[in-house]
Motif scaffolding. Structure first.
Motif, PDB file in Angstrom:
ATOM      1  N   THR A 191      30.731  38.917  29.911  1.00  0.00           N
ATOM      2  CA  THR A 191      29.931  38.912  31.125  1.00  0.00           C
ATOM      3  C   THR A 191      29.986  37.577  31.857  1.00  0.00           C
ATOM      4  O   THR A 191      29.352  37.428  32.884  1.00  0.00           O
ATOM      5  CB  THR A 191      28.466  39.249  30.807  1.00  0.00           C
ATOM      6  OG1 THR A 191      27.964  38.273  29.902  1.00  0.00           O
ATOM      7  CG2 THR A 191      28.346  40.634  30.226  1.00  0.00           C
ATOM      8  N   LYS A 192      30.714  36.630  31.326  1.00  0.00           N
ATOM      9  CA  LYS A 192      30.789  35.309  31.952  1.00  0.00           C
ATOM     10  C   LYS A 192      31.506  35.393  33.298  1.00  0.00           C
ATOM     11  O   LYS A 192      32.512  36.075  33.438  1.00  0.00           O
ATOM     12  CB  LYS A 192      31.532  34.349  31.018  1.00  0.00           C
ATOM     13  CG  LYS A 192      31.564  32.944  31.508  1.00  0.00           C
ATOM     14  CD  LYS A 192      32.267  32.036  30.511  1.00  0.00           C
ATOM     15  CE  LYS A 192      32.350  30.641  31.060  1.00  0.00           C
ATOM     16  NZ  LYS A 192      33.139  29.778  30.203  1.00  0.00           N
ATOM     17  N   LYS A 193      30.971  34.697  34.264  1.00  0.00           N
ATOM     18  CA  LYS A 193      31.554  34.666  35.611  1.00  0.00           C
ATOM     19  C   LYS A 193      32.890  33.939  35.563  1.00  0.00           C
ATOM     20  O   LYS A 193      32.972  32.808  35.088  1.00  0.00           O
ATOM     21  CB  LYS A 193      30.584  33.936  36.549  1.00  0.00           C
ATOM     22  CG  LYS A 193      31.108  33.691  37.924  1.00  0.00           C
ATOM     23  CD  LYS A 193      30.081  32.914  38.741  1.00  0.00           C
ATOM     24  CE  LYS A 193      30.674  32.403  40.014  1.00  0.00           C
ATOM     25  NZ  LYS A 193      29.726  31.617  40.793  1.00  0.00           N
ATOM     26  N   PRO A 194      33.952  34.570  36.075  1.00  0.00           N
ATOM     27  CA  PRO A 194      35.245  33.872  36.126  1.00  0.00           C
ATOM     28  C   PRO A 194      35.153  32.682  37.079  1.00  0.00           C
ATOM     29  O   PRO A 194      34.536  32.765  38.138  1.00  0.00           O
ATOM     30  CB  PRO A 194      36.210  34.922  36.668  1.00  0.00           C
ATOM     31  CG  PRO A 194      35.495  36.226  36.557  1.00  0.00           C
ATOM     32  CD  PRO A 194      34.043  35.929  36.550  1.00  0.00           C
ATOM     33  N   GLY A 195      35.767  31.586  36.716  1.00  0.00           N
ATOM     34  CA  GLY A 195      35.698  30.377  37.511  1.00  0.00           C
ATOM     35  C   GLY A 195      36.518  30.451  38.792  1.00  0.00           C
ATOM     36  O   GLY A 195      37.554  31.123  38.847  1.00  0.00           O
ATOM     37  N   LEU A 196      36.053  29.767  39.809  1.00  0.00           N
ATOM     38  CA  LEU A 196      36.748  29.741  41.095  1.00  0.00           C
ATOM     39  C   LEU A 196      38.117  29.094  40.962  1.00  0.00           C
ATOM     40  O   LEU A 196      39.112  29.612  41.486  1.00  0.00           O
ATOM     41  CB  LEU A 196      35.907  28.995  42.135  1.00  0.00           C
ATOM     42  CG  LEU A 196      36.562  28.788  43.497  1.00  0.00           C
ATOM     43  CD1 LEU A 196      36.820  30.122  44.179  1.00  0.00           C
ATOM     44  CD2 LEU A 196      35.700  27.902  44.365  1.00  0.00           C
ATOM     45  N   LEU A 197      38.192  27.962  40.273  1.00  0.00           N
ATOM     46  CA  LEU A 197      39.468  27.272  40.117  1.00  0.00           C
ATOM     47  C   LEU A 197      40.487  28.151  39.400  1.00  0.00           C
ATOM     48  O   LEU A 197      41.632  28.251  39.824  1.00  0.00           O
ATOM     49  CB  LEU A 197      39.270  25.949  39.368  1.00  0.00           C
ATOM     50  CG  LEU A 197      40.519  25.099  39.182  1.00  0.00           C
ATOM     51  CD1 LEU A 197      41.073  24.665  40.531  1.00  0.00           C
ATOM     52  CD2 LEU A 197      40.210  23.887  38.325  1.00  0.00           C
ATOM     53  N   TRP A 198      40.054  28.814  38.319  1.00  0.00           N
ATOM     54  CA  TRP A 198      40.961  29.701  37.603  1.00  0.00           C
ATOM     55  C   TRP A 198      41.438  30.841  38.490  1.00  0.00           C
ATOM     56  O   TRP A 198      42.614  31.183  38.505  1.00  0.00           O
ATOM     57  CB  TRP A 198      40.285  30.282  36.353  1.00  0.00           C
ATOM     58  CG  TRP A 198      41.184  31.260  35.657  1.00  0.00           C
ATOM     59  CD1 TRP A 198      42.148  30.972  34.744  1.00  0.00           C
ATOM     60  CD2 TRP A 198      41.237  32.672  35.864  1.00  0.00           C
ATOM     61  NE1 TRP A 198      42.784  32.122  34.357  1.00  0.00           N
ATOM     62  CE2 TRP A 198      42.237  33.190  35.031  1.00  0.00           C
ATOM     63  CE3 TRP A 198      40.510  33.549  36.660  1.00  0.00           C
ATOM     64  CZ2 TRP A 198      42.547  34.538  34.972  1.00  0.00           C
ATOM     65  CZ3 TRP A 198      40.828  34.898  36.603  1.00  0.00           C
ATOM     66  CH2 TRP A 198      41.827  35.376  35.766  1.00  0.00           C
ATOM     67  N   SER A 199      40.528  31.436  39.254  1.00  0.00           N
ATOM     68  CA  SER A 199      40.915  32.576  40.089  1.00  0.00           C
ATOM     69  C   SER A 199      41.870  32.163  41.207  1.00  0.00           C
ATOM     70  O   SER A 199      42.765  32.914  41.563  1.00  0.00           O
ATOM     71  CB  SER A 199      39.684  33.276  40.661  1.00  0.00           C
ATOM     72  OG  SER A 199      39.016  32.473  41.590  1.00  0.00           O
ATOM     73  N   VAL A 200      41.697  30.961  41.735  1.00  0.00           N
ATOM     74  CA  VAL A 200      42.613  30.476  42.771  1.00  0.00           C
ATOM     75  C   VAL A 200      43.984  30.185  42.166  1.00  0.00           C
ATOM     76  O   VAL A 200      45.013  30.592  42.704  1.00  0.00           O
ATOM     77  CB  VAL A 200      42.039  29.230  43.484  1.00  0.00           C
ATOM     78  CG1 VAL A 200      43.082  28.537  44.321  1.00  0.00           C
ATOM     79  CG2 VAL A 200      40.848  29.612  44.344  1.00  0.00           C
ATOM     80  N   LEU A 201      44.004  29.485  41.041  1.00  0.00           N
ATOM     81  CA  LEU A 201      45.285  29.135  40.413  1.00  0.00           C
ATOM     82  C   LEU A 201      46.011  30.360  39.857  1.00  0.00           C
ATOM     83  O   LEU A 201      47.242  30.385  39.814  1.00  0.00           O
ATOM     84  CB  LEU A 201      45.068  28.111  39.304  1.00  0.00           C
ATOM     85  CG  LEU A 201      44.613  26.733  39.763  1.00  0.00           C
ATOM     86  CD1 LEU A 201      44.350  25.835  38.562  1.00  0.00           C
ATOM     87  CD2 LEU A 201      45.621  26.100  40.697  1.00  0.00           C
ATOM     88  N   ALA A 202      45.272  31.377  39.438  1.00  0.00           N
ATOM     89  CA  ALA A 202      45.882  32.592  38.890  1.00  0.00           C
ATOM     90  C   ALA A 202      46.143  33.635  39.972  1.00  0.00           C
ATOM     91  O   ALA A 202      46.591  34.743  39.666  1.00  0.00           O
ATOM     92  CB  ALA A 202      44.979  33.180  37.816  1.00  0.00           C
ATOM     93  N   ASN A 203      45.865  33.306  41.230  1.00  0.00           N
ATOM     94  CA  ASN A 203      46.079  34.214  42.360  1.00  0.00           C
ATOM     95  C   ASN A 203      45.315  35.524  42.170  1.00  0.00           C
ATOM     96  O   ASN A 203      45.885  36.608  42.221  1.00  0.00           O
ATOM     97  CB  ASN A 203      47.566  34.489  42.584  1.00  0.00           C
ATOM     98  CG  ASN A 203      48.322  33.265  42.976  1.00  0.00           C
ATOM     99  OD1 ASN A 203      47.856  32.458  43.771  1.00  0.00           O
ATOM    100  ND2 ASN A 203      49.505  33.092  42.416  1.00  0.00           N
ATOM    101  N   ARG A 204      44.026  35.403  41.971  1.00  0.00           N
ATOM    102  CA  ARG A 204      43.161  36.570  41.797  1.00  0.00           C
ATOM    103  C   ARG A 204      42.314  36.781  43.039  1.00  0.00           C
ATOM    104  O   ARG A 204      42.084  35.868  43.829  1.00  0.00           O
ATOM    105  CB  ARG A 204      42.242  36.389  40.590  1.00  0.00           C
ATOM    106  CG  ARG A 204      42.950  36.188  39.293  1.00  0.00           C
ATOM    107  CD  ARG A 204      43.698  37.416  38.889  1.00  0.00           C
ATOM    108  NE  ARG A 204      44.382  37.195  37.619  1.00  0.00           N
ATOM    109  CZ  ARG A 204      45.119  38.083  37.039  1.00  0.00           C
ATOM    110  NH1 ARG A 204      45.283  39.263  37.579  1.00  0.00           N
ATOM    111  NH2 ARG A 204      45.717  37.811  35.899  1.00  0.00           N
ATOM    112  N   CYS A 205      41.813  37.974  43.179  1.00  0.00           N
ATOM    113  CA  CYS A 205      40.939  38.334  44.293  1.00  0.00           C
ATOM    114  C   CYS A 205      39.703  37.444  44.268  1.00  0.00           C
ATOM    115  O   CYS A 205      39.044  37.342  43.235  1.00  0.00           O
ATOM    116  CB  CYS A 205      40.547  39.799  44.168  1.00  0.00           C
ATOM    117  SG  CYS A 205      39.277  40.333  45.321  1.00  0.00           S
ATOM    118  N   PRO A 206      39.334  36.811  45.369  1.00  0.00           N
ATOM    119  CA  PRO A 206      38.153  35.946  45.358  1.00  0.00           C
ATOM    120  C   PRO A 206      36.840  36.721  45.292  1.00  0.00           C
ATOM    121  O   PRO A 206      35.814  36.170  44.935  1.00  0.00           O
ATOM    122  CB  PRO A 206      38.277  35.156  46.654  1.00  0.00           C
ATOM    123  CG  PRO A 206      39.111  35.993  47.533  1.00  0.00           C
ATOM    124  CD  PRO A 206      40.037  36.760  46.647  1.00  0.00           C
TER     125      PRO A 206
END
Length: 134
Positions: free
Chosen positions: A7-22
């Motif tokens: 349930t942990k919120k994915p980090g913004l930095l990880w999502s940007v670097l991994a090219n994930r939906c914001p």
């Protein structure tokens, strides 16, 4: 403890670097995971496969990535200049600065597909906020 991890919120930095939906930070922004498949480098689905967030917010939305790309490239150049200065150094009587310029040119050309994707990911993250309910 495993419930906290799930349930942990994915980090913004990880999502940007991994090219994930914001919006959901789970869906992939690009159709092809390999940025060096040059015909498919910038192909994106119209909507996030996980949450349905549209990726093209308006016509010409990604024109602004040019500004992001400029600053990311400038950051890489400044970091490499500092690293070169402290490891190899610069002098007036030899051509070390030309070796640095040449190596930076080659590095930025080789990294261009990765940087294009990164800049798109940064750009859309400016405008789309994370929704924990998704």
């Amino acid at each position: 403890m495993s419930v906290e991890i799930l349930t942990k919120k994915p980090g913004l930095l990880w999502s940007v670097l991994a090219n994930r939906c914001p919006h959901c930070r789970k869906g992939k922004l690009f159709s092809d995971p390999n940025p060096y498949h040059l015909k498919n480098t910038m192909k994106m689905p119209e909507h996030c496969p996980e949450c349905g967030q549209p990726f093209e917010l308006q016509t010409g939305f990604y024109f602004g990535t040019g500004y992001v790309s400029y600053f990311v490239s400038l950051f890489i150049i400044i970091l490499s200049f500092i690293a070169w200065y402290f490891t190899i150094g610069f002098a007036l009587h030899d051509n070390r600065i030309y070796w640095w310029l040449g190596s930076m040119s080659v590095l930025l050309i080789v990294l261009q597909p990765v940087l294009q994707r990164l800049c798109r990911s940064i750009w859309i993250a400016f405008f789309v906020r994370y929704d924990a309910g998704r």
